[in-house]
Design an enzyme around this catalytic site. Structure first.
Site, PDB file in Angstrom:
ATOM      1  N   LYS A 177       0.856  -1.187   0.000  1.00 31.11           N
ATOM      2  CA  LYS A 177       0.000   0.000   0.000  1.00 31.11           C
ATOM      3  C   LYS A 177       0.886   1.229   0.000  1.00 31.11           C
ATOM      4  O   LYS A 177       1.734   1.395   0.882  1.00 31.11           O
ATOM      5  CB  LYS A 177      -0.914  -0.015   1.221  1.00 31.11           C
ATOM      6  CG  LYS A 177      -1.767   1.249   1.326  1.00 31.11           C
ATOM      7  CD  LYS A 177      -2.790   1.136   2.426  1.00 31.11           C
ATOM      8  CE  LYS A 177      -3.545   2.424   2.582  1.00 31.11           C
ATOM      9  NZ  LYS A 177      -4.574   2.328   3.625  1.00 31.11           N
ATOM     10  N   LYS A 198      -2.345  -1.522  -3.699  1.00 25.20           N
ATOM     11  CA  LYS A 198      -3.189  -0.323  -3.622  1.00 25.20           C
ATOM     12  C   LYS A 198      -2.337   0.927  -3.715  1.00 25.20           C
ATOM     13  O   LYS A 198      -1.316   0.999  -3.024  1.00 25.20           O
ATOM     14  CB  LYS A 198      -3.918  -0.357  -2.283  1.00 25.20           C
ATOM     15  CG  LYS A 198      -4.789   0.831  -2.003  1.00 25.20           C
ATOM     16  CD  LYS A 198      -5.364   0.694  -0.638  1.00 25.20           C
ATOM     17  CE  LYS A 198      -6.158   1.940  -0.315  1.00 25.20           C
ATOM     18  NZ  LYS A 198      -6.583   1.973   1.046  1.00 25.20           N
TER      19      LYS A 198
END
Ligand code: PBG
Length: 350
Positions: free
Chosen positions: A219, A273
């Site tokens: 992320k 992400k």
């Protein structure tokens, strides 16, 4: 969608026929396989189905509420009763799972994020209500303190520092609270070191060995989360940025190391992400580990497509479907997307 005929090109008797063709003598003409819709369907490598979609939903306290999120046209915050209704729609469309994110009133936020451990918090109430109404719909809960902290960080703050090991202890409690509320999958999105292993062993010790972990393994500290922070009410609260725990946007090999750690610690599924700007990471992760790999098409990505479409600058539906098939092409097993309902409706309509 798949069965629509090719749009006929109007006959043109002009320059095309007047110009003598170059004699290429080609044995290989890739265009042959694209000559008609049926021919393209025959050689199509990837398909998008409702099975590929996870719908992130925003929650808000109250009843009969569907509050629009200003920076995400077409996205709402649902009160628990409306969330059940909306989740039913997702279930009918054969979307396998929804992911819950709460908007938390400033009054319920504190330094330690204590609302995260409240068995009656919004996420727990919504989780119980959705599982009671729709036992065969998967429910994913987000493990991170940012909806609940007064400073907007995903972990505990000491001075300027986001502490790691103390934060992990809090995240473990939050994950247990969610598991007790019936969460099928807990999804740590906080990026603290060692949290997957700690959550796994705490879940197992408490008898939740069937609860899966979908880790936000790679992320990035991205600018594309802006609209999400509006949606859950942390934009104003966030002190500083998240660059001491979320990944540097310039790094690729590091993502593989992060993913390897989370797999070793017991992650059942891993996530990259944001989505489209990081397709190279999705591809590398899937190639390297062959794990169930998910991509999160985040709020800013949604806003760019939905915003441009609302202005008539792009064809919103085509851009949506193109963005989603891109994830499949890169090797993703599924996509968390705010377009999930719209995409599934479109796929169903055919
Ligand atoms: C927070 C969290 C974020 C998102 C999911 N969980 C934002 C952040 O890290 O600040 C972003 C989702 C999106 O932008 O759609 N733990």
């Amino acid at each position: 969608m798949l069965h629509r005929a090719t749009t006929p090109i109007p006959a043109d008797q002009g320059p095309a026929l007047e110009r003598p063709p170059v004699h290429l003598g080609l044995a290989r003409r890739p265009r042959r396989n694209r000559k008609a819709e049926w021919a393209r369907r025959l050689v199509r490598e990837n398909v998008l189905t409702a099975d590929d979609l996870i719908w992130p939903m925003f929650l808000v306290d109250g009843e009969r509420r569907r509050d629009p999120v200003a920076s995400m046209p077409g996205v709402y915050r649902f009160s628990v009763d409306e969330a059940v209704r909306a989740a039913r729609r997702a279930f009918e469309l054969e979307i396998p799972a929804v992911a819950l994110f709460p908007y938390t009133d400033a009054a319920l936020r504190d330094e330690g994020g204590s609302e995260a451990f409240n068995a009656e918090n919004l996420v727990c109430r919504a989780c119980r209500a959705i599982k009671a109404a729709l036992p065969n719909l998967g429910v994913i809960t987000d493990v991170a303190l940012d909806p609940y902290t007064s400073h907007g960080h995903d972990g505990l703050l000491h001075g300027e520092e986001v502490l790691n090991d103390a934060s992990v202890s809090a995240l473990v409690d939050q994950a247990l609270n969610q598991a007790r509320a019936g969460a099928d999958i807990v999804a740590p999105s906080d990026m603290m070191d060692g949290r997957v292993g700690a959550i796994r062993s705490a879940l197992d010790d408490a008898g939740f060995d069937a609860v899966q972990i979908m880790s936000y393994a790679a992320k990035y500290a991205s600018a594309f989360y802006g609209p999400f922070r509006d949606a859950i009410g942390t934009s104003a609260a966030l002190r500083g940025d998240k660059r001491t725990y979320q990944m540097d946007i310039a790094n690729g090999a590091e993502a593989l190391r992060e993913v390897a750690l989370d797999i070793a610690e017991g992650a059942d599924m891993i996530m990259v992400k944001p989505g489209l700007p990081y397709l190279d990471i999705v591809y590398r992760v899937k190639m390297e580990f062959g794990m169930p790999t998910f991509a999160y098409q985040v709020s800013g990505e949604y806003a760019m497509i939905a915003g441009a479409a609302a202005n008539g600058w792009i064809d919103g539906r085509k851009a949506m479907l193109e963005s989603l098939i891109a994830f499949k092409r890169a090797g993703a097993d599924g996509i968390l997307t705010y377009f999930a309902i719209e995409a599934a409706e479109h796929l169903r309509a055919g």
